[in-house]
Design a protein around this motif. Structure first.
Motif: not given
Length: 478
Positions: A36-49
């Motif tokens: 829920e909080n990892n920065i790498q996951i949030k960046q990958a979610e932005l790539d997805n968007k």
């Protein structure tokens, strides 16, 4: 009463603080928090968007364009009358507006290929996000296991220290009674100091591994943090492992990192089609409507749809005669006042058309674009091969690590049994004065080393097995 109420509130707040401070984190809670909080996951979610936006844009590119325009002009001096397109010498204000639309009919299959390219790019982004989550999960499991491993080593060091302290008390009494020489006590006390140092080192290792897990979860170092210690049974030996090739074949079909590489390769393939569309003609249709207003227009405007009247207009007299020269003109039979709305009505313009753009020579830009797209496709093919090779090497190494760890654990189990018997025998002989502290310390150190090595082998086997489970799609839990 007020003081009692405040006291109760303080007690309840303290109890709540203690309960929060003592809250333990299970492995699943750590994984969920990291996801829920990892920065790498949030960046990958932005790539997805971003990939979703790109796909939406390519899908909408086949729709018509629709634009409106408005304008206002003020001219002083010699200018062109917007109403009659004649040259006049006066101040003129004019306004215009319109709306136009265009739609692509054919563009060398660019839209179709771009849509398929972006669909594959979105798939790759989804798989990359899944792979990032898997990597974060595996890292959390690694740090969590390290804490458990270092805690068990700490317990071994503490038990070793207690054993040495007990033995030091016995030897001290025997030295006082003259049953053992003073050298034995000095040797035991030196071992006691070494064991105390090992406890300190083990405590530091626990704190360090806890800090690493906090950092992976992005939790401040000063936050009180305790993990749940699961019941870990001794590793089962003798189980039948699938071959490394079988595990690789399964991972090849299910690991998101492979799926992402395949999707990127397919996306690059459609990118070649997008680049090649520049070789083909493009066809588009357009239509529009516009109108205008001019302050230089006459006071009377022809009525829209009014009948035309033919008139004979004299233009001169033939020289030397009385004959009048006339010409015929056509004018509207009806007029209306020059109001703003009437003029907009009169000045309406509508159009529709089809245009074809045929590429003849474009300084080899299309050729260069195609070559770049081909190179990008080849690069993605090589990346797919490299990803497969890396996956196979990782699985083969993990498979070998599990087999090695299993053998090491079995060997150390047998060694521990022999070392424990030897240590018990040395302890009895030391108490009876049949051996000195030097020999006893050596045997005790060998026994404790085997115990520590067994703990390492146990956790090494557990973690290596979890890595192999990960590539087989099994849940990462204890």
């Amino acid at each position: 009463m007020i003081k009692k109420g405040l006291l109760i509130l303080l007690i309840m707040a303290g109890m709540l603080h203690v309960s929060q401070a003592q809250e333990t984190w299970s492995l699943q809670k750590c994984v969920d928090y990291a996801l829920e909080n990892n920065i790498q996951i949030k960046q990958a979610e932005l790539d997805n968007k971003t990939a979703e936006v790109n796909l939406f844009g390519s899908r909408m590119s086949s729709l018509p364009n629709l634009n409106a325009n408005l304008g206002y002009n003020y001219s002083v001096g010699r200018s062109i009358d917007p109403f009659t397109n004649t040259i006049i010498d006066q101040d003129v204000t004019s306004q215009n507006g319109g709306i136009n639309a265009s739609v692509p009919i054919f563009n060398g299959f660019q839209i179709r290929n771009a849509k398929k390219r972006d669909e594959q790019s979105l798939l790759a982004a989804n798989y990359n996000l899944e792979d990032t989550k898997n990597t974060v999960t595996l890292n959390v499991v690694t740090f969590y296991t390290n804490i458990l491993f270092n805690r068990e080593l700490l317990e071994v060091a503490q038990l070793r220290l207690q054993t040495t302290q007990t033995q030091e008390n016995r030897v001290s009494k025997q030295v006082e009674l003259g049953a053992l020489p003073q050298a034995n006590l000095l040797q035991i006390r030196q071992q006691l100091a070494n064991d105390e140092l090992e406890v300190i080192r083990a405590e530091n290792n626990v704190e360090l591994s806890t800090l690493q897990l906090k950092q992976a979860l992005q939790i401040a170092a000063d936050v009180d943090f305790q993990i749940e210690v699961p019941e870990l049974n001794d590793p089962e030996q003798g189980g039948v492992l699938e071959s490394s090739q079988q595990i690789y074949e399964y991972a090849l079909q299910n690991q998101p990192v492979i799926k992402a590489a395949k999707a990127n390769t397919k996306s690059a393939e459609y990118g070649i089609g997008v680049a090649k569309s520049g070789y083909y003609p493009s066809i588009s249709a357009s239509a529009g409507f516009s109108t205008a207003y001019s302050s230089a227009a006459p006071d009377q405007l022809p009525a829209i749809g009014a009948e035309q009247v033919v008139e004979q207009v004299p233009i001169g007299i033939v020289e030397g005669t009385n004959q009048v020269v006339v010409t015929q003109t056509t004018r509207p039979a009806e007029f209306r006042d020059n109001t703003f709305m009437n003029q907009l009505d009169v000045n309406q313009r509508k159009f529709a058309g089809i245009s074809v753009n045929i590429p003849i020579f474009n300084r080899f830009q299309v050729k260069n674009n195609v070559q770049r797209a081909v190179i990008n496709h080849e690069r993605n093919e090589y990346q797919l091969i490299a990803t497969k090779n890396q996956l196979q090497q990782t699985i083969e190494q993990a498979y070998l690590d599990v087999k090695t760890a299993s053998k090491a654990y079995s060997a150390l189990e047998n060694s521990l049994e022999a070392a424990e018997l030897s240590f018990e025998n040395a302890k009895q002989r030391l108490e009876l004065g049949a051996t000195d502290a030097v020999e006893y310390t050596q045997i005790k150190n060998d026994y404790e080393r085997v115990k520590s090595d067994l703990v390492r082998a146990k956790y090494d086997f557990i973690f290596k097995s979890k890595v192999l489970d990960f590539y087989q799609g099994k849940p990462l839990n204890f």
